[in-house]
Design an enzyme around this catalytic site. Structure first.
Site, PDB file in Angstrom:
ATOM      1  N   TRP A 172       0.825  -1.213   0.000  1.00 30.66           N
ATOM      2  CA  TRP A 172       0.000   0.000   0.000  1.00 30.66           C
ATOM      3  C   TRP A 172       0.854   1.257   0.000  1.00 30.66           C
ATOM      4  O   TRP A 172       1.842   1.349   0.716  1.00 30.66           O
ATOM      5  CB  TRP A 172      -0.888  -0.005   1.242  1.00 30.66           C
ATOM      6  CG  TRP A 172      -1.554   1.296   1.548  1.00 30.66           C
ATOM      7  CD1 TRP A 172      -1.013   2.374   2.191  1.00 30.66           C
ATOM      8  CD2 TRP A 172      -2.898   1.674   1.230  1.00 30.66           C
ATOM      9  NE1 TRP A 172      -1.939   3.390   2.297  1.00 30.66           N
ATOM     10  CE2 TRP A 172      -3.101   2.992   1.708  1.00 30.66           C
ATOM     11  CE3 TRP A 172      -3.954   1.027   0.595  1.00 30.66           C
ATOM     12  CZ2 TRP A 172      -4.324   3.663   1.573  1.00 30.66           C
ATOM     13  CZ3 TRP A 172      -5.163   1.697   0.457  1.00 30.66           C
ATOM     14  CH2 TRP A 172      -5.326   3.000   0.941  1.00 30.66           C
ATOM     15  N   ASN A 179       0.035   5.773  -0.020  1.00 34.91           N
ATOM     16  CA  ASN A 179      -0.866   6.896  -0.236  1.00 34.91           C
ATOM     17  C   ASN A 179      -0.056   8.186  -0.343  1.00 34.91           C
ATOM     18  O   ASN A 179       0.765   8.305  -1.258  1.00 34.91           O
ATOM     19  CB  ASN A 179      -2.028   6.936   0.762  1.00 34.91           C
ATOM     20  CG  ASN A 179      -1.648   6.968   2.217  1.00 34.91           C
ATOM     21  OD1 ASN A 179      -1.132   6.013   2.763  1.00 34.91           O
ATOM     22  ND2 ASN A 179      -1.940   8.083   2.883  1.00 34.91           N
ATOM     23  N   ASP A 180      -0.227   9.162   0.524  1.00 38.34           N
ATOM     24  CA  ASP A 180       0.282  10.518   0.295  1.00 38.34           C
ATOM     25  C   ASP A 180       1.771  10.579  -0.066  1.00 38.34           C
ATOM     26  O   ASP A 180       2.595   9.932   0.590  1.00 38.34           O
ATOM     27  CB  ASP A 180       0.119  11.371   1.557  1.00 38.34           C
ATOM     28  CG  ASP A 180      -1.308  11.407   2.060  1.00 38.34           C
ATOM     29  OD1 ASP A 180      -2.181  10.791   1.431  1.00 38.34           O
ATOM     30  OD2 ASP A 180      -1.533  12.035   3.101  1.00 38.34           O
ATOM     31  N   GLN A 197       3.776   7.731   2.004  1.00 36.36           N
ATOM     32  CA  GLN A 197       3.177   6.873   3.012  1.00 36.36           C
ATOM     33  C   GLN A 197       3.146   5.435   2.492  1.00 36.36           C
ATOM     34  O   GLN A 197       2.642   5.172   1.392  1.00 36.36           O
ATOM     35  CB  GLN A 197       1.760   7.343   3.324  1.00 36.36           C
ATOM     36  CG  GLN A 197       1.686   8.710   4.001  1.00 36.36           C
ATOM     37  CD  GLN A 197       2.108   8.626   5.456  1.00 36.36           C
ATOM     38  OE1 GLN A 197       1.332   8.308   6.326  1.00 36.36           O
ATOM     39  NE2 GLN A 197       3.382   8.922   5.728  1.00 36.36           N
ATOM     40  N   PHE A 235       3.722   9.402   9.878  1.00 34.34           N
ATOM     41  CA  PHE A 235       2.696   9.991   9.031  1.00 34.34           C
ATOM     42  C   PHE A 235       3.301  11.073   8.131  1.00 34.34           C
ATOM     43  O   PHE A 235       4.509  11.271   8.084  1.00 34.34           O
ATOM     44  CB  PHE A 235       1.563  10.543   9.898  1.00 34.34           C
ATOM     45  CG  PHE A 235       0.463   9.549  10.177  1.00 34.34           C
ATOM     46  CD1 PHE A 235       0.726   8.191  10.263  1.00 34.34           C
ATOM     47  CD2 PHE A 235      -0.844   9.973  10.374  1.00 34.34           C
ATOM     48  CE1 PHE A 235      -0.284   7.271  10.521  1.00 34.34           C
ATOM     49  CE2 PHE A 235      -1.864   9.062  10.631  1.00 34.34           C
ATOM     50  CZ  PHE A 235      -1.591   7.712  10.708  1.00 34.34           C
ATOM     51  N   ASP A 276       0.682  16.751   9.329  1.00 36.69           N
ATOM     52  CA  ASP A 276       1.060  17.066   7.946  1.00 36.69           C
ATOM     53  C   ASP A 276       1.851  18.365   7.811  1.00 36.69           C
ATOM     54  O   ASP A 276       1.467  19.277   7.059  1.00 36.69           O
ATOM     55  CB  ASP A 276      -0.184  17.127   7.042  1.00 36.69           C
ATOM     56  CG  ASP A 276      -1.045  15.881   7.143  1.00 36.69           C
ATOM     57  OD1 ASP A 276      -0.529  14.843   7.569  1.00 36.69           O
ATOM     58  OD2 ASP A 276      -2.242  15.958   6.789  1.00 36.69           O
ATOM     59  N   GLU A 300      -6.556  18.180   5.536  1.00 34.93           N
ATOM     60  CA  GLU A 300      -5.281  17.478   5.581  1.00 34.93           C
ATOM     61  C   GLU A 300      -4.303  18.081   4.575  1.00 34.93           C
ATOM     62  O   GLU A 300      -4.698  18.770   3.628  1.00 34.93           O
ATOM     63  CB  GLU A 300      -5.471  15.985   5.255  1.00 34.93           C
ATOM     64  CG  GLU A 300      -6.325  15.230   6.254  1.00 34.93           C
ATOM     65  CD  GLU A 300      -6.373  13.749   5.981  1.00 34.93           C
ATOM     66  OE1 GLU A 300      -6.025  12.962   6.876  1.00 34.93           O
ATOM     67  OE2 GLU A 300      -6.752  13.370   4.848  1.00 34.93           O
TER      68      GLU A 300
END
Length: 473
Positions: free
Chosen positions: A26, A28-29, A45, A84, A149, A201
């Site tokens: 996986w 993401n960002d 991420q 994160f 973030d 976010e």
């Protein structure tokens, strides 16, 4: 491989040819985008254990041309907290004291996440981003569950670092200042404003120049849900920043009018231009896209140059694919009204131009043996992408539908799009209107139908290029 050679059929029909995705698991960002020593760093991420969100680390890839990416070892690993989202900078003057004096350190500022708290931490690299040291003490901790973030940049007029960090539940962006990346002083709060239907976010704040050389500051923030189609989305304002406060001069507008552009951030220390990319998905269905059987989930958008264009209605953000992508073009083929066959065992770029008028319609329908898999329509005042539901996407809530973006009056029109194995990115009007959509066709797309109305058949003509793959997978 050339334009006349059919590549071997791959076992994974949805793995991108020219978009970055890691070998497995996986993502993401995007995080920590930084340019140093001729190398573009893309952190992101990453869950190294599964194709679902969890156990967040920072994955890492590098490139020398923004096109060919090479996956690296994990940069920041989960320990006492998950790693994160955040950003990275080149600390040229070693203001942080984290360098050893031999060369400027790279410093990452990220959110450390536990089940009860989120705070901002530092990590540093003395070897150009290959290996990292995580520093144990938080540099900014408000004792909050949702506080994350951080996007950090150097602000030369005040000779200080500026951080934009988000308070998600409050729909606020806090701006802070530091001279050493360690001690931070609050400057101002922006928000709530614009779209507030979901948590905020991944903020970013940066200057760009318009065509006349005037400076505009861009403040962007993502939200989920509350996007233009109910899922996640990205909004922005144009305004001024005086070193303390961001003052908007425009209302909030959407950065991308498609369904699958989220968490975009810009590269730090990139000279002479502003470039970003995003996670190419939507939280409505990110955990359910049909790629897990092949062991991966998630991809990045193509990198885009970001600028401002001043139209009759005022300044607007524009996004254009980075010119480095043109190096991937193979043998050019003409495209005009009618049916053009092509192979989708590789990615393609399409470009059409035609003169403006008060009444016209240009539509591209991408078809497989199962029928229309996706269509793109341009009229004088808007562009629309339509994703029909198929047997493959029937379980993806929010996938099927129509996505629209407004267009200002223009003398000439241009439609540029990139079709990859599982995505479509559309740029119209010199990047004024952009739509990014994942695409999971029921069968391989084999032809494009070009339909025109209100134009002579010779007026809407263009080219398609097969694109060289950027990965051997």
């Amino acid at each position: 491989m050339n334009g006349m050679t059919k590549p071997a059929v791959r076992q994974d029909p949805y793995r991108p040819h020219v978009h970055y995705t890691p070998a497995a698991n996986w993502i993401n960002d995007p995080n920590g985008l930084v340019y140093f020593g001729g190398v573009y760093h893309l952190f992101y991420q990453y869950n190294p254990y599964a194709s679902s969100h969890g156990h967040m680390h920072w994955g890492h890839a590098v490139s020398t041309d923004l096109v060919h990416w090479h996956e690296q070892d994990i940069a920041l690993a989960e320990g006492e907290h998950q790693i994160f989202s955040g950003s990275a900078v080149v600390d040229w003057q070693n203001t942080s004291g984290l360098g050893d004096g031999t060369s400027p350190p790279l410093v990452a500022c990220y959110t450390g996440h536990t089940s009860s708290n989120q705070a901002q931490y530092l990590a540093s690299s003395q070897d150009g981003g290959t290996s990292w040291t995580l520093h144990p003490d938080a540099v900014l901790d408000r004792g909050k569950l949702d506080f994350r973030d951080p996007k950090v940049f150097w602000h030369a007029p005040t000779a200080s670092w500026i951080m934009a960090v988000v308070h998600p539940v409050e729909r606020e962006i806090e701006l802070l200042r530091s001279t050493d990346l360690r001690a931070w002083t609050s400057l101002s709060i922006f928000g709530p404003a614009g779209a507030t239907g979901g948590i905020w976010e991944v903020p970013d704040l940066f200057p760009v120049l318009d065509d006349a050389g005037h400076e505009h500051w861009v403040l962007k923030v993502d939200l989920n849900p509350g996007g233009p189609y109910g899922g996640s989305g990205v909004q922005y304002w144009l305004g001024d920043f005086d070193g303390q406060t961001f003052m908007p001069r425009t209302p909030a507008w959407w950065v991308d009018h498609g369904q699958d552009f989220y968490a975009a951030i810009t590269w730090h220390d990139l000279p002479e231009r502003r470039v970003w990319l995003s996670w190419m998905s939507n939280w409505q269905y990110a955990h359910h896209v049909p790629t897990a059987a092949a062991g991966w989930r998630g991809a990045m958008s193509l990198p885009r140059e970001v600028g401002v264009r001043v139209d009759l209605d005022g300044p607007v953000l524009v996004q254009r694919p980075v010119p480095e992508l043109q190096a991937l073009r193979q043998a050019e083929r003409p495209i005009s009204a009618g049916i053009t066959p092509f192979e989708t065992d590789q990615a393609h770029e399409f470009l059409l131009r035609w003169p403006g008028s008060n009444s016209f319609r240009v539509q591209l329908e991408f078809r497989s043996e199962a029928g229309i898999e996706v269509s793109v329509e341009v009229t004088p005042r808007e562009v629309a992408v339509r994703r029909p539901e198929t047997a493959v996407t029937a379980g993806l809530t929010g996938y099927a539908g129509e996505h629209r973006a407004p267009l200002p009056p223009m003398e000439d029109h241009e439609l540029r799009l990139f079709l990859d194995a599982s995505s479509l990115e559309v740029f119209v009007g010199g990047g004024r209107a952009v739509l990014t959509d994942l695409l999971f066709p029921a069968q391989s797309i084999r032809e494009v139908w070009c339909i025109t109305e209100g134009l002579d058949h010779r007026e809407a003509m263009g080219s398609l290029w097969p694109l060289s793959p950027t990965s051997e997978r």
